[in-house]
Design a protein around this motif. Structure first.
Motif, mmCIF file in Angstrom:
data_model
loop_
_atom_site.group_PDB
_atom_site.id
_atom_site.type_symbol
_atom_site.label_atom_id
_atom_site.label_comp_id
_atom_site.label_asym_id
_atom_site.label_seq_id
_atom_site.Cartn_x
_atom_site.Cartn_y
_atom_site.Cartn_z
ATOM 1 N N ASP A 129 5.175 -0.461 -8.955
ATOM 2 C CA ASP A 129 3.861 -0.126 -9.405
ATOM 3 C C ASP A 129 3.425 0.525 -8.444
ATOM 4 O O ASP A 129 3.337 -0.146 -6.680
ATOM 5 C CB ASP A 129 2.686 -0.778 -10.210
ATOM 6 N N PRO A 130 2.848 2.095 -8.088
ATOM 7 C CA PRO A 130 2.734 2.386 -6.187
ATOM 8 C C PRO A 130 1.390 1.761 -6.280
ATOM 9 O O PRO A 130 1.246 2.211 -5.202
ATOM 10 C CB PRO A 130 2.714 3.773 -6.904
ATOM 11 N N ARG A 131 0.919 1.413 -7.479
ATOM 12 C CA ARG A 131 -0.803 0.882 -6.364
ATOM 13 C C ARG A 131 -0.919 -0.517 -5.954
ATOM 14 O O ARG A 131 -1.558 -1.277 -5.006
ATOM 15 C CB ARG A 131 -2.001 0.386 -8.113
ATOM 16 N N TRP A 132 0.649 -0.749 -5.869
ATOM 17 C CA TRP A 132 0.452 -2.239 -5.218
ATOM 18 C C TRP A 132 1.070 -2.264 -3.703
ATOM 19 O O TRP A 132 1.431 -1.180 -2.844
ATOM 20 C CB TRP A 132 2.316 -2.858 -5.772
ATOM 21 N N PHE A 133 0.140 -3.044 -3.242
ATOM 22 C CA PHE A 133 -0.381 -3.693 -1.573
ATOM 23 C C PHE A 133 0.245 -4.695 -2.081
ATOM 24 O O PHE A 133 -0.216 -6.184 -2.027
ATOM 25 C CB PHE A 133 -1.968 -3.763 -1.497
ATOM 26 N N SER A 134 1.785 -4.865 -0.502
ATOM 27 C CA SER A 134 1.958 -5.726 -0.585
ATOM 28 C C SER A 134 1.544 -6.678 1.237
ATOM 29 O O SER A 134 2.734 -8.074 1.097
ATOM 30 C CB SER A 134 3.472 -5.671 0.354
ATOM 31 N N GLY A 135 0.334 -6.253 1.277
ATOM 32 C CA GLY A 135 0.341 -7.240 2.402
ATOM 33 C C GLY A 135 -0.393 -8.775 2.698
ATOM 34 O O GLY A 135 -0.334 -9.403 3.591
ATOM 35 N N VAL A 136 -0.878 -8.878 1.688
ATOM 36 C CA VAL A 136 -1.445 -10.491 1.642
ATOM 37 C C VAL A 136 -0.171 -11.358 0.837
ATOM 38 O O VAL A 136 0.570 -12.113 1.766
ATOM 39 C CB VAL A 136 -1.604 -10.506 0.034
#
Length: 187
Positions: free
Chosen positions: A144-151
């Motif tokens: 999913d392009p909305r995914w933010f992997s920072g966490v």
């Protein structure tokens, strides 16, 4: 195909004299409607049983302690268990900064050592849900392009799937609740 609706289509070439009578078709139609109604009621009852279980757990939490952190933990634990997720967390929108803030007390045990997480509205899946007010079920976050992997990068946690819903009060989104990594099957 996994996850696709299933069904069958049959075409029969029936001689005119073998066609069923209107009374027979009416009976089949009535029976089918009754069966569908019963299945719908059964699904509704199962969903209500889950919802009542959560409400009961929350009610017991509210009457058994005065600590806000303990209340949040019991509520999140009940939700986590009910939907079989490895983690459940809540983020509230900071009206001044327009960010979703996931505080330690509102995050699951996997994230207890993490400092508060701040996401801009629109950033990541939680930010998208907070900005749009629409729930989102993402079975594979890496796709999913909305995914933010920072966490995940900060915590070492590995997120595979997310079910994220807006928290709405008086038609205003005040935050989000997300369940992470369904233990079996999909959300």
């Amino acid at each position: 195909v996994d996850g696709a609706p299933w069904g069958a289509i049959c075409l029969l070439d029936v001689p005119q004299e073998a066609l069923p009578q209107a009374a027979f078709l009416a009976g089949v139609s009535s029976f089918t409607g009754l069966a569908l109604g019963l299945l719908t009621n059964k699904a509704h009852a199962a969903r209500q049983e889950v919802e009542y279980g959560i409400v009961s757990d929350v009610g017991q939490s509210l009457t058994s302690t005065l600590s806000l952190d303990e209340i949040f933990e019991k509520i999140l634990s009940s939700v986590r268990t009910t939907i079989d997720a490895s983690e459940v967390s809540v983020g509230l929108i900071d009206e001044e900064t327009q960010e979703i803030v996931l505080e330690k007390s509102l995050m699951g045990p996997e994230f207890s050592e993490l400092p508060p997480v701040r996401l801009k509205l629109g950033q990541g899946i939680a930010g998208w849900v907070g900005a749009t007010g629409q729930p989102l079920n993402v079975p594979e976050v890496s796709q999913d392009p909305r995914w933010f992997s920072g966490v995940d990068q900060t915590s070492g946690f590995v997120t595979r799937s997310i079910l994220c819903v807006p928290l709405v009060v008086k038609d205003q989104v005040i935050g989000i609740m997300e369940a992470v990594n369904k233990r079996s099957g999909h959300f």
